[in-house]
Design a protein around this motif. Sequence first.
Motif, PDB file in Angstrom:
ATOM      1  N   SER A 155       0.814  -1.228   0.000  1.00 56.91           N
ATOM      2  CA  SER A 155       0.000   0.000   0.000  1.00 56.91           C
ATOM      3  C   SER A 155       0.846   1.276   0.000  1.00 56.91           C
ATOM      4  CB  SER A 155      -0.930   0.004   1.219  1.00 56.91           C
ATOM      5  OG  SER A 155      -0.180   0.037   2.421  1.00 56.91           O
ATOM      6  N   ASN A 156       1.980   1.258  -0.733  1.00 57.88           N
ATOM      7  CA  ASN A 156       2.824   2.459  -0.771  1.00 57.88           C
ATOM      8  C   ASN A 156       2.098   3.621  -1.446  1.00 57.88           C
ATOM      9  OD1 ASN A 156       3.457   0.424  -2.982  1.00 57.88           O
ATOM     10  ND2 ASN A 156       4.299   2.285  -3.899  1.00 57.88           N
ATOM     11  N   ASP A 157       2.363   4.833  -0.947  1.00 59.99           N
ATOM     12  CA  ASP A 157       1.750   6.042  -1.514  1.00 59.99           C
ATOM     13  C   ASP A 157       2.538   6.574  -2.697  1.00 59.99           C
ATOM     14  OD1 ASP A 157      -0.475   6.712   0.529  1.00 59.99           O
ATOM     15  OD2 ASP A 157       1.274   6.305   1.772  1.00 59.99           O
ATOM     16  N   ALA A 158       3.807   6.239  -2.787  1.00 56.16           N
ATOM     17  CA  ALA A 158       4.641   6.697  -3.901  1.00 56.16           C
ATOM     18  C   ALA A 158       5.686   5.639  -4.212  1.00 56.16           C
ATOM     19  CB  ALA A 158       5.306   8.031  -3.578  1.00 56.16           C
ATOM     20  N   PHE A 159       6.052   5.570  -5.482  1.00 50.11           N
ATOM     21  CA  PHE A 159       7.079   4.641  -5.953  1.00 50.11           C
ATOM     22  C   PHE A 159       8.062   5.464  -6.771  1.00 50.11           C
ATOM     23  CE2 PHE A 159       9.064   1.483  -8.614  1.00 50.11           C
ATOM     24  CZ  PHE A 159       9.089   0.329  -7.855  1.00 50.11           C
ATOM     25  N   ILE A 160       9.277   5.602  -6.248  1.00 48.47           N
ATOM     26  CA  ILE A 160      10.252   6.482  -6.877  1.00 48.47           C
ATOM     27  C   ILE A 160      11.248   5.694  -7.716  1.00 48.47           C
ATOM     28  CG2 ILE A 160      11.835   6.439  -4.898  1.00 48.47           C
ATOM     29  CD1 ILE A 160      12.502   9.383  -5.509  1.00 48.47           C
ATOM     30  N   ARG A 161      11.665   6.283  -8.828  1.00 46.23           N
ATOM     31  CA  ARG A 161      12.775   5.768  -9.630  1.00 46.23           C
ATOM     32  C   ARG A 161      13.836   6.874  -9.644  1.00 46.23           C
ATOM     33  NH1 ARG A 161      10.854   3.846 -15.376  1.00 46.23           N
ATOM     34  NH2 ARG A 161      13.095   3.307 -15.414  1.00 46.23           N
ATOM     35  N   THR A 162      15.062   6.533  -9.268  1.00 46.52           N
ATOM     36  CA  THR A 162      16.078   7.576  -9.117  1.00 46.52           C
ATOM     37  C   THR A 162      16.595   8.113 -10.450  1.00 46.52           C
ATOM     38  OG1 THR A 162      17.845   5.921  -8.901  1.00 46.52           O
ATOM     39  CG2 THR A 162      16.812   6.717  -6.861  1.00 46.52           C
ATOM     40  N   THR A 163      16.117   7.571 -11.569  1.00 49.27           N
ATOM     41  CA  THR A 163      16.464   8.144 -12.879  1.00 49.27           C
ATOM     42  C   THR A 163      15.468   9.217 -13.302  1.00 49.27           C
ATOM     43  OG1 THR A 163      15.285   6.312 -13.953  1.00 49.27           O
ATOM     44  CG2 THR A 163      17.683   6.103 -13.736  1.00 49.27           C
ATOM     45  N   GLU A 164      14.444   9.451 -12.500  1.00 48.09           N
ATOM     46  CA  GLU A 164      13.449  10.465 -12.844  1.00 48.09           C
ATOM     47  C   GLU A 164      14.038  11.865 -12.715  1.00 48.09           C
ATOM     48  OE1 GLU A 164       9.463   7.957 -11.491  1.00 48.09           O
ATOM     49  OE2 GLU A 164      10.467   9.265 -10.053  1.00 48.09           O
ATOM     50  N   ALA A 165      13.626  12.756 -13.599  1.00 46.66           N
ATOM     51  CA  ALA A 165      14.193  14.104 -13.653  1.00 46.66           C
ATOM     52  C   ALA A 165      14.002  14.862 -12.345  1.00 46.66           C
ATOM     53  CB  ALA A 165      13.562  14.878 -14.816  1.00 46.66           C
ATOM     54  N   GLY A 166      12.857  14.682 -11.708  1.00 45.77           N
ATOM     55  CA  GLY A 166      12.594  15.382 -10.453  1.00 45.77           C
ATOM     56  C   GLY A 166      13.583  15.013  -9.366  1.00 45.77           C
ATOM     57  N   HIS A 167      13.920  13.741  -9.291  1.00 46.58           N
ATOM     58  CA  HIS A 167      14.904  13.301  -8.290  1.00 46.58           C
ATOM     59  C   HIS A 167      16.287  13.852  -8.628  1.00 46.58           C
ATOM     60  CE1 HIS A 167      17.131  10.744  -5.536  1.00 46.58           C
ATOM     61  NE2 HIS A 167      17.889  10.351  -6.555  1.00 46.58           N
ATOM     62  N   LYS A 168      16.689  13.779  -9.868  1.00 49.20           N
ATOM     63  CA  LYS A 168      18.008  14.264 -10.279  1.00 49.20           C
ATOM     64  C   LYS A 168      18.202  15.729  -9.910  1.00 49.20           C
ATOM     65  CE  LYS A 168      18.521  11.246 -14.336  1.00 49.20           C
ATOM     66  NZ  LYS A 168      18.661  11.225 -15.806  1.00 49.20           N
ATOM     67  N   SER A 169      17.174  16.540 -10.139  1.00 54.68           N
ATOM     68  CA  SER A 169      17.297  17.975  -9.877  1.00 54.68           C
ATOM     69  C   SER A 169      17.495  18.259  -8.386  1.00 54.68           C
ATOM     70  CB  SER A 169      16.064  18.715 -10.407  1.00 54.68           C
ATOM     71  OG  SER A 169      14.884  18.319  -9.715  1.00 54.68           O
ATOM     72  N   VAL A 170      16.825  17.473  -7.517  1.00 51.26           N
ATOM     73  CA  VAL A 170      16.982  17.670  -6.070  1.00 51.26           C
ATOM     74  C   VAL A 170      18.386  17.254  -5.636  1.00 51.26           C
ATOM     75  CG1 VAL A 170      16.165  16.995  -3.783  1.00 51.26           C
ATOM     76  CG2 VAL A 170      14.516  17.396  -5.621  1.00 51.26           C
ATOM     77  N   VAL A 171      18.887  16.145  -6.158  1.00 52.21           N
ATOM     78  CA  VAL A 171      20.242  15.693  -5.823  1.00 52.21           C
ATOM     79  C   VAL A 171      21.266  16.752  -6.213  1.00 52.21           C
ATOM     80  CG1 VAL A 171      22.041  14.000  -6.365  1.00 52.21           C
ATOM     81  CG2 VAL A 171      19.688  13.239  -5.976  1.00 52.21           C
ATOM     82  N   GLN A 172      21.135  17.297  -7.421  1.00 52.46           N
ATOM     83  CA  GLN A 172      22.087  18.313  -7.886  1.00 52.46           C
ATOM     84  C   GLN A 172      21.962  19.605  -7.091  1.00 52.46           C
ATOM     85  OE1 GLN A 172      21.146  18.253 -12.154  1.00 52.46           O
ATOM     86  NE2 GLN A 172      23.072  17.170 -12.533  1.00 52.46           N
ATOM     87  N   LEU A 173      20.760  19.931  -6.671  1.00 52.80           N
ATOM     88  CA  LEU A 173      20.546  21.112  -5.831  1.00 52.80           C
ATOM     89  C   LEU A 173      21.301  20.976  -4.507  1.00 52.80           C
ATOM     90  CD1 LEU A 173      18.922  23.799  -5.369  1.00 52.80           C
ATOM     91  CD2 LEU A 173      17.179  22.386  -4.267  1.00 52.80           C
ATOM     92  N   TYR A 174      21.203  19.821  -3.872  1.00 48.93           N
ATOM     93  CA  TYR A 174      21.890  19.596  -2.599  1.00 48.93           C
ATOM     94  C   TYR A 174      23.404  19.552  -2.776  1.00 48.93           C
ATOM     95  CZ  TYR A 174      17.403  18.515  -0.352  1.00 48.93           C
ATOM     96  OH  TYR A 174      16.128  18.587   0.161  1.00 48.93           O
ATOM     97  N   LEU A 175      23.868  18.928  -3.859  1.00 53.42           N
ATOM     98  CA  LEU A 175      25.305  18.888  -4.134  1.00 53.42           C
ATOM     99  C   LEU A 175      25.868  20.297  -4.298  1.00 53.42           C
ATOM    100  CD1 LEU A 175      25.452  15.895  -6.630  1.00 53.42           C
ATOM    101  CD2 LEU A 175      26.681  16.012  -4.452  1.00 53.42           C
TER     102      LEU A 175
END
Length: 396
Positions: A155-175
């Motif tokens: 019953s997960n509310d979200a399923f993330i794939r780390t190749t998705e653009a939204g995830h990449k942008s957050v990682v680069q923002l923190y870096l």
Amino acid sequence: CYTPRKPAEMIGCKESEVMEFIKSGQLKAAFMSNIANYVITHNDLMSFLKSTRDFKTMQKMLTRKVIVVDRDPKVQDIMRMELGRQGFEVRGAVAADVLARYWRLRGRDVFFLTGLDEHGQKVQQAAAKAGTDPQTHCDKLAPQFQTLWKRLNISNDAFIRTTEAGHKSVVQLYLQELFSKQLIYKADYTGWYCTFDERFWTEKDIENGLCPDCKRPVEQLSEHNYFFKMGQYQDQLIDHIKHHPNFIRPESRRNEVLGFLTTQKLGDLSISRPKSRLSWGIELPFDKNYVTYVWFDALVNYLSALAYKPPESLVDRFWPANVHLVGKDILTTHAVYWSTMLMALNLPLPETIFAHGWHAADYLARRCVHVDVVRAAVNGVSLDEAGRVTGLAGAG
């Protein structure tokens, strides 16, 4: 919790009835009964449920570590005795699902996150072996994992794939933020590298040329890399653990981390890999010749998913997470790497990191669990029918 009764009837249950149901060992999943005993030990589950009763907030965020996509999900993986980082941890996902459903029954607002870790050397190597590029490899396998989750009624509310653009942008923002704060620097490094764990070890860590974690051979590498000043947060992390008894659970794991932090100097963390050696990863925003270390990428998913997966950001509503549910083999990456990253970013730490163990190889054999029964059940055959077809009467 898992039950043949309708959800409306379950919502009407008293808390004492739910707890008694859990204690009785009658939890049911889509593919086998008494699942709690197979996922994590009974004592671990009860210890955790008791510890969550005192959480003050109505909003609950529960995360299950993202799974490395280096192969397709096979039924044999469901029955793995070892919950290593590479393993397809269906049992861990079911454990997280039990907790999410328990909180919902108690009227909490729950956000349950899981997903796939699609970067790194193992994924790049698996794609090369399959004769395809990494993105095509991930795109082919991801739907198979998602389908299995649906079959198991996770019953997960979200399923993330780390190749998705939204995830990449957050990682680069923190870096970029850490680099701008001068908390990331470039230096030469020589160390022993484990491809399976995608991690460097020092000379004193390795044992007879083998990785201390997975016992696989390591190779010596010398290269220029970027480092995160993790070591300067050692005292702050020790203080946090000591003043927050529930930060690492169970108690044995808390003592393990404290023992490590109080007896040796915490070094800085290599957070990059040169593209000449590894091209499949998120590019560093301040140096196009490097990609980020896969753990820096994967750990950020807990925050990035809240930022871009829902129609509007849920970071303020659900962060800090109440629980990161992880296997004991990746406790250090969560309790030390992730915690110091959050400190450097001036972000609050999760309330609890719960590191579960796993059963010995002969445990399921003693419980008469057969992989053919699980295979049939996952494919939609009733457990009783699966037991009859495989000749294991009563297996259901």
